[in-house]
Design a protein around this motif. Structure first.
Motif, short mmCIF file in Angstrom:
data_model
loop_
_atom_site.label_atom_id
_atom_site.label_comp_id
_atom_site.label_asym_id
_atom_site.label_seq_id
_atom_site.Cartn_x
_atom_site.Cartn_y
_atom_site.Cartn_z
N GLU A 1 2.13 0.50 0.39
CA GLU A 1 2.01 -0.96 0.38
C GLU A 1 2.72 -1.57 1.59
O GLU A 1 2.23 -2.51 2.21
CB GLU A 1 2.58 -1.55 -0.92
CG GLU A 1 1.76 -1.21 -2.17
CD GLU A 1 0.32 -1.71 -2.09
OE1 GLU A 1 0.11 -2.86 -1.67
OE2 GLU A 1 -0.60 -0.92 -2.43
N ILE A 2 3.89 -1.04 1.90
CA ILE A 2 4.64 -1.56 3.06
C ILE A 2 3.87 -1.26 4.34
O ILE A 2 3.70 -2.14 5.19
CB ILE A 2 6.06 -0.96 3.10
CG1 ILE A 2 6.90 -1.58 1.97
CG2 ILE A 2 6.73 -1.21 4.45
CD1 ILE A 2 8.31 -1.06 1.87
N GLN B 1 8.53 8.70 4.93
CA GLN B 1 7.13 8.33 5.17
C GLN B 1 7.05 7.03 5.99
O GLN B 1 6.26 6.92 6.94
CB GLN B 1 6.36 8.17 3.85
CG GLN B 1 4.86 7.98 4.08
CD GLN B 1 4.10 7.56 2.82
OE1 GLN B 1 4.60 7.68 1.68
NE2 GLN B 1 2.88 7.06 3.00
N ILE B 2 7.89 6.06 5.63
CA ILE B 2 7.89 4.78 6.36
C ILE B 2 8.38 4.98 7.79
O ILE B 2 7.82 4.43 8.75
CB ILE B 2 8.73 3.72 5.60
CG1 ILE B 2 8.08 3.43 4.23
CG2 ILE B 2 8.86 2.44 6.42
CD1 ILE B 2 8.93 2.59 3.29
N LEU B 3 9.41 5.81 7.96
CA LEU B 3 9.93 6.11 9.31
C LEU B 3 8.85 6.73 10.18
O LEU B 3 8.69 6.39 11.35
CB LEU B 3 11.11 7.08 9.21
CG LEU B 3 12.46 6.47 8.84
CD1 LEU B 3 13.45 7.57 8.46
CD2 LEU B 3 13.01 5.65 10.01
N LYS B 4 8.10 7.67 9.58
CA LYS B 4 7.10 8.41 10.35
C LYS B 4 5.89 7.59 10.69
O LYS B 4 5.34 7.66 11.78
CB LYS B 4 6.63 9.62 9.54
CG LYS B 4 7.55 10.80 9.60
CD LYS B 4 6.90 11.99 8.91
CE LYS B 4 7.71 13.24 9.10
NZ LYS B 4 7.39 14.26 8.09
N PRO C 1 7.21 -7.19 -2.53
CA PRO C 1 8.08 -7.00 -3.70
C PRO C 1 8.13 -5.56 -4.19
O PRO C 1 7.15 -4.81 -4.08
CB PRO C 1 7.46 -7.90 -4.75
CG PRO C 1 6.63 -8.88 -4.01
CD PRO C 1 6.17 -8.19 -2.76
N LEU C 2 9.27 -5.20 -4.75
CA LEU C 2 9.41 -3.92 -5.45
C LEU C 2 8.47 -3.98 -6.65
O LEU C 2 8.13 -5.06 -7.12
CB LEU C 2 10.84 -3.76 -5.97
CG LEU C 2 11.97 -3.76 -4.93
CD1 LEU C 2 13.32 -3.69 -5.64
CD2 LEU C 2 11.82 -2.59 -3.97
N SER C 3 8.06 -2.82 -7.17
CA SER C 3 7.27 -2.88 -8.41
C SER C 3 8.21 -3.21 -9.57
O SER C 3 9.43 -3.26 -9.41
CB SER C 3 6.50 -1.59 -8.64
OG SER C 3 7.17 -0.52 -8.09
N LYS C 4 7.64 -3.41 -10.73
CA LYS C 4 8.45 -3.85 -11.88
C LYS C 4 9.56 -2.87 -12.23
O LYS C 4 10.60 -3.24 -12.76
CB LYS C 4 7.54 -4.07 -13.11
CG LYS C 4 6.68 -5.33 -12.96
CD LYS C 4 6.75 -6.18 -14.23
CE LYS C 4 6.23 -7.59 -14.00
NZ LYS C 4 4.75 -7.65 -13.82
N THR D 1 10.72 -7.34 4.12
CA THR D 1 11.77 -7.06 3.14
C THR D 1 11.12 -6.82 1.77
O THR D 1 9.95 -7.15 1.58
CB THR D 1 12.78 -8.22 3.02
OG1 THR D 1 12.07 -9.40 2.60
CG2 THR D 1 13.49 -8.49 4.34
N THR D 2 11.91 -6.27 0.85
CA THR D 2 11.38 -5.87 -0.45
C THR D 2 12.16 -6.54 -1.59
O THR D 2 13.02 -5.91 -2.20
CB THR D 2 11.48 -4.34 -0.62
OG1 THR D 2 12.86 -3.97 -0.51
CG2 THR D 2 10.68 -3.59 0.43
#
Ligand code: PLP
Length: 348
Positions: free
Chosen positions: A133-134, A165-168, A122-125, A99-100
């Motif tokens: 990163e994920i 991109q994450i799906l692929k 974590p999400l970035s700021k 999770t993010t």
């Protein structure tokens, strides 16, 4: 593109699970006399069990959203879908989800209830998601990546290229929670049918104004939807909820209301920035504004004393000083601003 097989991703015992077959599953169609479900035979509004497949409701949702009924799962809130997805894919004590934070709290809670580890990226700021990163965190024990877009409580959306991109490249189930999609200018990703590892969550609780009925949706590949249907409690949505949802969706009031909420959001966003104790109002694709103030606790208490409740999110990661303010009716927003204009914040 990494391959993904639902069959291989499911927990082995779920793959071979034989679901409970209710009376209403075994006989569908019309009969003169029903003596099959041990119901009370005397006719009242609710003496019969509900349709376990929610067919009429799904047909209507299918028309509204332009998605085939067999690609729709309806649950007792999205929360039921989140829990069932974790139970279907994650082996307790072995597998994990990603999770993010800061994000919706139920992914983490459902994982914890099921003794499934939650890896936080974590999400970035600036609240953005980094696909790289994920992807670095993904290993053979990663079963689900939860992404929330527009995100609660930050209000921003994840660009579709990042999600694609994450799906692929992940090769695991990616759940995109679109609870607030109807308030956003971005399009739903539900049309990305080529990704068998994509499940979209939506809900009737926010834009559709039916939070009290508890109806959440999981949308996506038929193989996953049919698995959720096999493992859900047979009568997970009551007759009353199904009937009311059908009645109220047919009235089609939400489009008009969404338009008002969006225009109120932009107006309130501007007005909040004129207050001296407001440091920042974050852009929002949802029906709330994450608002950074000088003294969040004091401001919260002041609003509460004036009969207005907002959500204190100041303890969440990257959200220091932040209150989350839902968009009310035009009159409610006006009253909020009136009370806030009288709030004397003096930087001591
Ligand atoms: C409100 C919300 C939901 C909706 O949950 P329901 O159980 O359908 O009411 C889901 N996801 C997010 C991110 C939310 O903020």
């Amino acid at each position: 593109m990494k391959s993904f097989s639902v069959e291989a991703a499911l927990r082995p015992h779920i793959r071979s699970l034989k679901p409970y077959s209710s009376a209403r599953h075994e006989f569908t169609g019309e009969a003169r006399i029903y003596l099959d479900a041990n119901e009370n035979p005397f006719k009242e509004s609710f003496n019969r069990y509900p349709d376990p497949d929610q067919q009429e409701l799904k047909t209507l949702i299918s028309k509204i959203k332009n998605i085939e009924a067999k690609r729709i799962f309806t649950g007792n809130g999205s929360d039921e879908a989140i829990d069932l997805l974790i139970r279907a894919f994650c082996e307790p004590g072995v597998d994990h989800i990603i999770t993010t934070p800061p994000t919706y709290g139920m992914y983490k809670v459902c994982a914890a209830i099921n003794n499934v580890k939650n890896i936080e990226m974590p999400l970035s700021k600036d609240f953005s998601v980094s696909a790289d990163e994920i992807l670095k965190q993904v290993n053979s024990f990663t079963k689900i990546i939860f992404l929330c877009s527009p995100n609660n409580p930050t209000g921003n959306s994840i660009p579709s290229e990042v999600i694609i991109q994450i799906l692929k490249q992940s090769g695991v189930l990616v759940v995109v929670d679109e609870a607030y999609i109807d308030f956003s200018a971005h399009k739903s990703l539900v049309t990305l049918r080529e990704y068998k590892n994509l499940i979209i969550l939506q809900t009737l609780s926010k834009a559709y104004g039916l939070a009290g009925l508890r109806i959440g949706l999981a949308l996506g590949a038929e193989e996953i939807i049919s698995t959720l249907n096999r493992i859900k409690p047979p009568y997970n949505i009551s007759s009353a909820s199904q009937a009311e949802a059908i009645k109220l969706l047919c009235k089609n009031r939400w489009q008009e209301q969404i338009a008002v909420i969006i225009s109120e959001r932009e107006k309130l966003k501007y007005e909040l920035t004129t207050l001296n104790f407001v440091k920042k109002v974050f852009p929002s694709d949802a029906n709330f504004l994450l608002t950074q103030v000088s003294e969040p606790k004091a401001c919260y208490q002041y609003l509460k004393a004036n009969g207005i409740i907002v959500r204190d999110r100041s303890e969440e990661m990257h959200c220091s000083g932040c209150l989350r303010i839902s968009i009310g009716t035009p009159d409610e927003n006006h009253q909020l601003m009136k009370v806030l204009r009288d709030y004397k914040y003096s930087a001591a």
